[in-house]
Design an enzyme around this catalytic site. Sequence first.
Site, mmCIF file in Angstrom:
data_model
loop_
_atom_site.group_PDB
_atom_site.id
_atom_site.type_symbol
_atom_site.label_atom_id
_atom_site.label_comp_id
_atom_site.label_asym_id
_atom_site.label_seq_id
_atom_site.Cartn_x
_atom_site.Cartn_y
_atom_site.Cartn_z
ATOM 1 N N LYS A 97 10.871 -58.978 50.174
ATOM 2 C CA LYS A 97 11.031 -57.549 50.522
ATOM 3 C C LYS A 97 11.720 -56.826 49.314
ATOM 4 O O LYS A 97 11.153 -55.785 48.980
ATOM 5 C CB LYS A 97 11.965 -57.303 51.722
ATOM 6 N N ASN A 98 12.810 -57.247 48.708
ATOM 7 C CA ASN A 98 13.619 -56.560 47.845
ATOM 8 C C ASN A 98 13.196 -56.521 46.430
ATOM 9 O O ASN A 98 13.554 -55.792 45.666
ATOM 10 C CB ASN A 98 14.946 -56.899 47.874
ATOM 11 N N ARG B 136 17.030 -46.877 52.480
ATOM 12 C CA ARG B 136 17.900 -46.511 51.342
ATOM 13 C C ARG B 136 16.992 -46.991 50.012
ATOM 14 O O ARG B 136 17.042 -46.112 49.043
ATOM 15 C CB ARG B 136 19.015 -47.300 51.367
ATOM 16 N N CYS C 283 24.780 -46.035 56.163
ATOM 17 C CA CYS C 283 23.937 -47.003 57.002
ATOM 18 C C CYS C 283 24.976 -48.068 57.761
ATOM 19 O O CYS C 283 26.253 -47.883 57.664
ATOM 20 C CB CYS C 283 22.826 -47.699 56.289
ATOM 21 N N ARG D 12 27.104 -46.643 50.982
ATOM 22 C CA ARG D 12 26.056 -46.695 50.246
ATOM 23 C C ARG D 12 25.916 -45.554 49.214
ATOM 24 O O ARG D 12 24.794 -44.937 49.317
ATOM 25 C CB ARG D 12 24.910 -47.202 50.896
ATOM 26 N N PRO D 13 26.783 -45.310 48.374
ATOM 27 C CA PRO D 13 26.822 -44.048 47.529
ATOM 28 C C PRO D 13 25.680 -44.309 46.315
ATOM 29 O O PRO D 13 25.162 -45.404 46.357
ATOM 30 C CB PRO D 13 28.082 -43.837 47.023
ATOM 31 N N MET D 14 25.553 -43.354 45.678
ATOM 32 C CA MET D 14 24.411 -43.338 44.701
ATOM 33 C C MET D 14 25.149 -42.980 43.292
ATOM 34 O O MET D 14 24.315 -42.818 42.229
ATOM 35 C CB MET D 14 23.396 -42.492 44.780
ATOM 36 N N ASP D 15 26.332 -42.967 43.200
ATOM 37 C CA ASP D 15 27.103 -42.600 41.831
ATOM 38 C C ASP D 15 26.579 -43.568 40.622
ATOM 39 O O ASP D 15 26.463 -42.840 39.727
ATOM 40 C CB ASP D 15 28.489 -42.603 42.131
ATOM 41 N N LEU D 16 26.352 -44.814 40.874
ATOM 42 C CA LEU D 16 25.884 -45.640 39.544
ATOM 43 C C LEU D 16 24.522 -45.307 39.262
ATOM 44 O O LEU D 16 24.530 -45.488 38.064
ATOM 45 C CB LEU D 16 26.220 -47.110 40.089
ATOM 46 N N ASP E 267 23.370 -60.898 51.483
ATOM 47 C CA ASP E 267 22.304 -60.911 52.368
ATOM 48 C C ASP E 267 22.001 -62.126 53.207
ATOM 49 O O ASP E 267 21.240 -62.355 54.189
ATOM 50 C CB ASP E 267 21.042 -60.452 51.740
ATOM 51 N N ILE F 124 30.756 -57.300 49.066
ATOM 52 C CA ILE F 124 29.737 -56.435 48.477
ATOM 53 C C ILE F 124 29.595 -55.169 49.288
ATOM 54 O O ILE F 124 29.832 -54.122 48.870
ATOM 55 C CB ILE F 124 28.377 -57.162 48.337
ATOM 56 N N ARG G 220 12.040 -55.070 60.120
ATOM 57 C CA ARG G 220 12.158 -54.467 58.466
ATOM 58 C C ARG G 220 12.056 -55.647 57.716
ATOM 59 O O ARG G 220 11.574 -55.285 56.200
ATOM 60 C CB ARG G 220 13.403 -53.742 58.432
HETATM 61 C C1 EPZ Z 1 20.122 -54.110 47.193
HETATM 62 O O1 EPZ Z 1 20.806 -53.329 47.832
HETATM 63 C C2 EPZ Z 1 19.309 -54.726 48.520
HETATM 64 N N1 EPZ Z 1 18.222 -53.931 48.959
HETATM 65 C C3 EPZ Z 1 20.238 -55.072 49.517
HETATM 66 O O2 EPZ Z 1 19.447 -55.705 50.615
HETATM 67 C C4 EPZ Z 1 21.360 -56.142 49.112
HETATM 68 O O3 EPZ Z 1 22.154 -56.413 50.033
HETATM 69 C C5 EPZ Z 1 22.106 -55.428 47.838
HETATM 70 O O4 EPZ Z 1 21.264 -55.075 46.846
HETATM 71 C C6 EPZ Z 1 23.291 -56.507 47.190
HETATM 72 O O5 EPZ Z 1 22.420 -57.494 46.776
HETATM 73 C C7 EPZ Z 1 17.050 -53.837 48.250
HETATM 74 O O6 EPZ Z 1 17.081 -54.463 47.136
HETATM 75 C C8 EPZ Z 1 16.112 -53.114 48.651
HETATM 76 P P1 EPZ Z 1 23.809 -52.308 45.341
HETATM 77 P P2 EPZ Z 1 21.379 -51.711 46.816
HETATM 78 O O7 EPZ Z 1 23.628 -51.069 44.585
HETATM 79 O O8 EPZ Z 1 20.624 -51.858 45.789
HETATM 80 C C9 EPZ Z 1 27.880 -50.091 45.971
HETATM 81 C C10 EPZ Z 1 18.856 -56.278 52.878
HETATM 82 O O9 EPZ Z 1 19.414 -56.618 53.703
HETATM 83 N N2 EPZ Z 1 27.359 -48.989 45.394
HETATM 84 O O10 EPZ Z 1 23.954 -53.720 44.550
HETATM 85 O O11 EPZ Z 1 21.673 -50.854 47.529
HETATM 86 C C11 EPZ Z 1 27.143 -50.236 47.428
HETATM 87 O O12 EPZ Z 1 27.829 -49.313 48.506
HETATM 88 C C12 EPZ Z 1 19.355 -55.271 51.776
HETATM 89 O O13 EPZ Z 1 17.803 -56.590 52.246
HETATM 90 C C13 EPZ Z 1 28.062 -47.851 44.709
HETATM 91 O O14 EPZ Z 1 29.086 -47.802 45.030
HETATM 92 O O15 EPZ Z 1 22.947 -52.615 46.620
HETATM 93 C C14 EPZ Z 1 27.683 -51.692 47.758
HETATM 94 O O16 EPZ Z 1 28.722 -51.517 48.329
HETATM 95 C C15 EPZ Z 1 21.011 -54.780 52.268
HETATM 96 N N3 EPZ Z 1 27.423 -46.829 44.038
HETATM 97 C C16 EPZ Z 1 27.456 -52.331 46.283
HETATM 98 O O17 EPZ Z 1 27.600 -51.315 45.709
HETATM 99 C C17 EPZ Z 1 26.294 -46.880 43.795
HETATM 100 O O18 EPZ Z 1 25.549 -45.949 43.002
HETATM 101 C C18 EPZ Z 1 26.097 -53.239 46.324
HETATM 102 O O19 EPZ Z 1 25.175 -52.045 46.354
HETATM 103 C C19 EPZ Z 1 25.341 -47.992 44.399
HETATM 104 C C20 EPZ Z 1 25.889 -49.005 45.020
#
Ligand code: EPZ
Length: 422
Positions: free
Chosen positions: A22-23, A94, A118, A123-127, A308, A330, A400
């Site tokens: 999926k991911n 997301r 969620c 789940r911000p997008m600052d990065l 996950d 995480i 999902r």
């Molecule tokens: C991906 O989400 C996966 N989703 C998630 O799987 C997975 O849990 C996650 O990576 C971690 O491995 C998909 O690939 C579609 P991150 P993503 O950006 O990209 C923080 C599932 O169950 N963060 O690595 O959103 C964030 O809040 C899903 O299949 C910021 O602070 O994960 C989190 O605490 C759930 N700012 C941490 O980083 C940002 O701009 C990890 O997020 C982005 C993220």
Amino acid sequence: MDSILVTGNGPLSGQIPIAGAKNACLTLMPATLLSEDPLTLTNAPRLSDIKTMTQLLQSLGAEVSSLQDGQVLAMSSHDLTSHTADYDIVRKMRASNLVLGPMLARLGQAVVSLPGGCAIGARPMDLHVEGLEALGAEIELKDGYLHAKALGGLKGAVHEMRFASVGATENIVMAATLAKGTTVLKNAAREPEIVDLVNCLRKMGAQIAGEGTSTIEIQGVDRLHGATHQVVSDRIELGTYMLVPAICGGEVELLGGRKSLVESFASKLEEAGVSITETAKGLKVSRKNGPVTSVDVITEPFPGFPTDLQAQMMALMCTAQGVSVLEERIFENRFMHAPELVRMGAQIEVHGGTAKVTGVDQLKGAPVMATDLRASVSLILAGLAAEGETTVSRVYHLDRGYEHVVGKLEGVGAKIERIKSQ
Ligand code: EPZ
């Protein structure tokens, strides 16, 4: 809303086919926006999240045809008609935010709703924003939407991420493929889904090196061409079903599974007393004798223990001998399955990001509620091992990320059925 009724039925044995990830698919699909030529994905999983991404791409003007019962996605974004990803789609999933980088690179502009929180966190997008701004994009937040512009095109840059975010790595790498010059992305995420994305982008003509390590280098090119790509196997589905014989007893062969996709998870299972052997068709899993023993878990970015699989591992630890401490590093709120497991007789104490699980001899079936995708499947695993009936409600969460979960588990002898809502 449908529910799933599970009745504990002793050891389970047989074969379970593992679907495409999926991911990986959720980042490969937006890659079609990078080229005017067709991109075809094979081994795509049949999931509601894939349908949501299909709707989003179609709302932008891309053509997405689902063929061979959904296992093939034939896409073309030759004529894009919009550059806006609406809140009503993004709030459902997301991963919709993964159209930001490709749209910026292809069109020079993008308007993408912030996903909003969620169940498992803010789940911000600052990065994502910091990385794309490093490539020259101008991004401002207005009425809940990110308005991004790069009308003169993106420019390669050296950028180090504060945290190895999976999605931010994917957005930045996709955007950098069409930037002018070279991009070096440091502290990049190393997940296998990113490696799969880069393999696909390379087939489309991208020049990328270092995927799977913390430093990825992208040499921008003028355009990308079409490709056909097979989606990598889903390591989270694989890990989830490896837990079936671990929690119930019996022996299950995971078809298409590879130990290299789940190394840290597999070594934790082996530490707990589970045997895992590679076969010509995949992985064979069984537990040596009797309940597994408790182990401690800390979730980390790949190659660490996957967040996950934390909920699913907690279900196993509820039935293990001893005390297990699970630390979720995480996400800030990813223990919502704990109170539901307690309803089944589990002994769990949650303090902030740490859960202490004392194994019990026998879980008892009970009505429980799914709260998020991975929590829902941890309740199914607990129900397979519990005495009596467990009804898991709100299984739309399950749809999902797990295709044909009832059929796959029936295939190894589970007593499980889906109850359609009235
Ligand atoms: C991906 O989400 C996966 N989703 C998630 O799987 C997975 O849990 C996650 O990576 C971690 O491995 C998909 O690939 C579609 P991150 P993503 O950006 O990209 C923080 C599932 O169950 N963060 O690595 O959103 C964030 O809040 C899903 O299949 C910021 O602070 O994960 C989190 O605490 C759930 N700012 C941490 O980083 C940002 O701009 C990890 O997020 C982005 C993220």
